[in-house]
Design an enzyme around this catalytic site. Sequence first.
Site, short mmCIF file in Angstrom:
data_model
loop_
_atom_site.label_atom_id
_atom_site.label_comp_id
_atom_site.label_asym_id
_atom_site.label_seq_id
_atom_site.Cartn_x
_atom_site.Cartn_y
_atom_site.Cartn_z
N ASN A 1 -4.02 13.02 1.02
CA ASN A 1 -5.40 13.50 0.92
C ASN A 1 -5.64 14.72 1.79
O ASN A 1 -6.29 15.69 1.36
CB ASN A 1 -6.37 12.38 1.31
CG ASN A 1 -6.57 11.36 0.21
OD1 ASN A 1 -6.53 11.69 -0.97
ND2 ASN A 1 -6.76 10.10 0.58
N ASP B 1 0.83 -1.20 0.00
CA ASP B 1 0.00 0.00 0.00
C ASP B 1 0.86 1.25 0.00
O ASP B 1 2.09 1.20 0.19
CB ASP B 1 -1.03 0.00 1.13
CG ASP B 1 -0.42 0.05 2.52
OD1 ASP B 1 0.78 0.37 2.64
OD2 ASP B 1 -1.15 -0.22 3.49
N ASP C 1 -6.59 10.78 -5.75
CA ASP C 1 -7.07 10.02 -6.91
C ASP C 1 -6.02 10.00 -8.03
O ASP C 1 -5.85 8.99 -8.72
CB ASP C 1 -8.37 10.62 -7.44
CG ASP C 1 -9.56 10.30 -6.55
OD1 ASP C 1 -9.41 9.48 -5.63
OD2 ASP C 1 -10.63 10.89 -6.78
N GLU D 1 -6.12 2.24 -0.47
CA GLU D 1 -4.79 2.47 -1.04
C GLU D 1 -3.95 1.20 -1.02
O GLU D 1 -2.73 1.26 -1.17
CB GLU D 1 -4.07 3.59 -0.28
CG GLU D 1 -3.63 3.25 1.12
CD GLU D 1 -4.66 3.55 2.20
OE1 GLU D 1 -4.27 3.68 3.36
OE2 GLU D 1 -5.87 3.64 1.88
#
Length: 312
Positions: free
Chosen positions: A195, A187, A204, A230
């Site tokens: 974010n 990940d 994104d 993620e």
Amino acid sequence: MMAEKSDLELVKSEDDEITIDVPPDAFEESFAEETERNACLVFLSGPVMGHTVSLSESPKVVGRADDADLVITDEGVSRRHARFYLREQGGYVEDLNSSNGVYVNGQRIERFAHLEQGDKITLGTDTILKFTYHDHLDEDFQQRLLDAAIKDPLTQVHNRAFFDQKFDSEFGYAARYGDQIALILFDLDHFKKVNDTHGHLAGDAVLEKLGSLLNQTVRTEDFVARYGGEEFAMICRGASLEQAWQAAERLRKLVEQNEFTHDGEELAVTISAGVASYPEQEVDSASELIDAADRALYASKQNGRNRATKAD
């Protein structure tokens, strides 16, 4: 619809293979409408769900054997389970003395059957195919439908639902036949910070770029999916723990060395990975191998991130 034996004549060749001699007028009317279209098999479920295979060039043998034209790692499929033909009068399927039989629209065939548009063929326990005729527009539309069913729309790698089905099947096959199989879980490091600092559109963009990198670099025999927000998973068929760890390291370096940007701003992106392999990890199920890889991923995070760790 299954053809009656009176419609067809079986002819045995010198190499002991069965061929089908069909009267010239058999099924003529129904097939005339399809002559300008390409006969295809669409895999609706099973280990190769989403694949479309053309029958226009040659017969296709389906089975678990490595020399089959279409190799399927479904435990219920025989080594050489069925053969699909295309003749002037249409499509046919032949049962090659499989253990679990061939079913057309829910009915087991005795030896062979004529196939009509939309017929469903079941092989083994998980594999269902559809016989259909496609033109180019049909193929594009069908592919879009299948992509929507099996792919994550943002990253364009496979989705979690398809991964779960695929990994259960692949692990079952490896356990039954003594093959190796490895799993990499990885990940994005500190993705929440991306974010929170730059906004969800930036997050994104990072996921989309990562998906593109994965689709460009993962071997065709391997399989990658978005496992969670993620988090990603990669199945490595026939790989040892060391080989899968090396693959995880290549992925880690690839991400670290690539440039991720959003609105002209460069974003620092790295990944952490955990690697487990069967039978080196003494596990009894796909879920246990996932747990082993997940523990290795947790160790990577605990030890500073941006690294790959092998399972104990």
